[in-house]
Motif scaffolding. Structure first.
Motif, PDB file in Angstrom:
ATOM      1  N   LYS A  28      85.032  35.441  17.407  1.00 23.48           N
ATOM      2  CA  LYS A  28      84.296  36.512  18.101  1.00 23.48           C
ATOM      3  C   LYS A  28      84.886  36.762  19.486  1.00 23.48           C
ATOM      4  O   LYS A  28      85.014  37.902  19.921  1.00 23.48           O
ATOM      5  CB  LYS A  28      82.818  36.149  18.230  1.00 23.48           C
ATOM      6  CG  LYS A  28      82.078  36.133  16.927  1.00 23.48           C
ATOM      7  CD  LYS A  28      80.619  35.852  17.197  1.00 23.48           C
ATOM      8  CE  LYS A  28      80.031  34.987  16.133  1.00 23.48           C
ATOM      9  NZ  LYS A  28      78.611  34.731  16.350  1.00 23.48           N
ATOM     10  N   GLY A  48      75.028  36.771  16.920  1.00 20.58           N
ATOM     11  CA  GLY A  48      75.386  38.033  16.290  1.00 20.58           C
ATOM     12  C   GLY A  48      76.894  38.170  16.161  1.00 20.58           C
ATOM     13  O   GLY A  48      77.664  37.396  16.721  1.00 20.58           O
ATOM     14  N   MET A  50      80.684  39.015  13.917  1.00 23.08           N
ATOM     15  CA  MET A  50      81.469  38.547  12.763  1.00 23.08           C
ATOM     16  C   MET A  50      82.406  37.441  13.187  1.00 23.08           C
ATOM     17  O   MET A  50      83.142  37.626  14.157  1.00 23.08           O
ATOM     18  CB  MET A  50      82.265  39.702  12.192  1.00 23.08           C
ATOM     19  CG  MET A  50      83.238  39.360  11.105  1.00 23.08           C
ATOM     20  SD  MET A  50      82.489  38.839   9.588  1.00 23.08           S
ATOM     21  CE  MET A  50      82.412  40.372   8.679  1.00 23.08           C
ATOM     22  N   SER A  52      79.302  34.961  11.186  1.00 19.70           N
ATOM     23  CA  SER A  52      78.086  34.280  11.628  1.00 19.70           C
ATOM     24  C   SER A  52      78.387  32.807  11.899  1.00 19.70           C
ATOM     25  O   SER A  52      78.749  32.060  10.989  1.00 19.70           O
ATOM     26  CB  SER A  52      77.010  34.394  10.548  1.00 19.70           C
ATOM     27  OG  SER A  52      75.954  33.493  10.806  1.00 19.70           O
ATOM     28  N   SER A  91      70.295  36.954   8.436  1.00 21.36           N
ATOM     29  CA  SER A  91      70.536  38.297   7.892  1.00 21.36           C
ATOM     30  C   SER A  91      69.246  39.057   7.631  1.00 21.36           C
ATOM     31  O   SER A  91      69.295  40.232   7.286  1.00 21.36           O
ATOM     32  CB  SER A  91      71.341  38.209   6.590  1.00 21.36           C
ATOM     33  OG  SER A  91      70.574  37.579   5.585  1.00 21.36           O
ATOM     34  N   LEU A  95      68.111  39.959  12.088  1.00 21.63           N
ATOM     35  CA  LEU A  95      68.763  41.261  12.022  1.00 21.63           C
ATOM     36  C   LEU A  95      67.749  42.371  12.306  1.00 21.63           C
ATOM     37  O   LEU A  95      67.998  43.274  13.096  1.00 21.63           O
ATOM     38  CB  LEU A  95      69.417  41.473  10.658  1.00 21.63           C
ATOM     39  CG  LEU A  95      70.090  42.837  10.439  1.00 21.63           C
ATOM     40  CD1 LEU A  95      71.264  43.018  11.399  1.00 21.63           C
ATOM     41  CD2 LEU A  95      70.550  42.975   9.001  1.00 21.63           C
ATOM     42  N   HIS A 129      72.646  39.076  11.833  1.00 20.68           N
ATOM     43  CA  HIS A 129      73.914  39.342  11.166  1.00 20.68           C
ATOM     44  C   HIS A 129      73.698  40.215   9.942  1.00 20.68           C
ATOM     45  O   HIS A 129      72.670  40.114   9.269  1.00 20.68           O
ATOM     46  CB  HIS A 129      74.562  38.029  10.711  1.00 20.68           C
ATOM     47  CG  HIS A 129      74.929  37.132  11.826  1.00 20.68           C
ATOM     48  ND1 HIS A 129      76.057  37.319  12.583  1.00 20.68           N
ATOM     49  CD2 HIS A 129      74.313  36.043  12.330  1.00 20.68           C
ATOM     50  CE1 HIS A 129      76.129  36.373  13.499  1.00 20.68           C
ATOM     51  NE2 HIS A 129      75.083  35.583  13.372  1.00 20.68           N
ATOM     52  N   THR A 130      74.692  41.008   9.641  1.00 22.09           N
ATOM     53  CA  THR A 130      74.697  41.744   8.387  1.00 22.09           C
ATOM     54  C   THR A 130      75.073  40.770   7.274  1.00 22.09           C
ATOM     55  O   THR A 130      75.672  39.713   7.545  1.00 22.09           O
ATOM     56  CB  THR A 130      75.718  42.893   8.431  1.00 22.09           C
ATOM     57  OG1 THR A 130      77.028  42.337   8.586  1.00 22.09           O
ATOM     58  CG2 THR A 130      75.421  43.862   9.569  1.00 22.09           C
ATOM     59  N   GLN A 133      78.663  39.508   7.387  1.00 23.20           N
ATOM     60  CA  GLN A 133      78.899  38.551   8.462  1.00 23.20           C
ATOM     61  C   GLN A 133      78.410  37.157   8.061  1.00 23.20           C
ATOM     62  O   GLN A 133      79.044  36.147   8.374  1.00 23.20           O
ATOM     63  CB  GLN A 133      78.208  39.002   9.747  1.00 23.20           C
ATOM     64  CG  GLN A 133      78.803  40.253  10.343  1.00 23.20           C
ATOM     65  CD  GLN A 133      77.958  40.835  11.461  1.00 23.20           C
ATOM     66  OE1 GLN A 133      76.758  40.572  11.575  1.00 23.20           O
ATOM     67  NE2 GLN A 133      78.589  41.657  12.300  1.00 23.20           N
TER      68      GLN A 133
END
Length: 156
Positions: A28, A48, A50, A52, A91, A95, A129-130, A133
């Motif tokens: 990151k 947060g 990419m 995680s 997530s 999120l 995180h998505t 990620q």
């Protein structure tokens, strides 16, 4: 060095988890530098993004425990459930909390200057995180633990 402090240094699951966390946060940090062309040292501890680091840490821990103690035991089951909860939370709950913070920050920006909340400090928006990620963090954690296991085996 006492036996208790040396056990931390040789604790393969603990070391795997710390290394996976450090690698994720470093990714990151360097990604932020690449995008913005400036060093943002907050990225070394920020949540947060990419990949995680939460996911990489708990998956490295669970994988290392499984490789060291076996995948059929209670210790691995505990680590796996912990990893699942952390990844779901990263997530899901976190999120959505971040998305709510975005909406609240926008509302506060649109308040008239005389409103008591108009000068409120903005809420942190990058909390969770998505799913990609989380998956990337999990893969990073598993790979970190597997490589650490191979290094341990080679050292014997």
């Amino acid at each position: 060095m006492s036996s208790s402090s040396s056990s931390y240094v040789t604790n393969y699951p603990l070391i795997s988890a710390f290394i996976a966390f450090a690698i994720a946060q470093s990714i990151k940090f360097f990604t932020s530098w690449y995008k913005e062309r400036r060093w943002d040292f907050k990225q070394l501890v920020a949540s947060g993004g990419m990949p995680s680091s939460h996911s990489s840490t708990v998956v490295a821990l669970a994988t290392a425990v499984g490789l060291q103690e076996g995948f059929g035991g209670a210790i691995f089951a505990t680590a796996l459930i912990l990893a699942s909860i952390v990844m779901y939370d990263a997530s899901g709950v976190r999120l959505h909390a971040g998305r709510q913070a975005q909406v609240l920050n926008q509302i506060i920006c649109e308040l008239p200057a005389e409103h008591p909340l108009a000068e409120s400090r903005p809420l942190r928006e990058l909390l969770g995180h998505t799913p990609p990620q989380v998956v990337a963090g999990g893969l990073l954690g598993a790979i970190t633990a597997a490589v650490g296991h191979l290094i341990m085996l080679a050292g014997r």
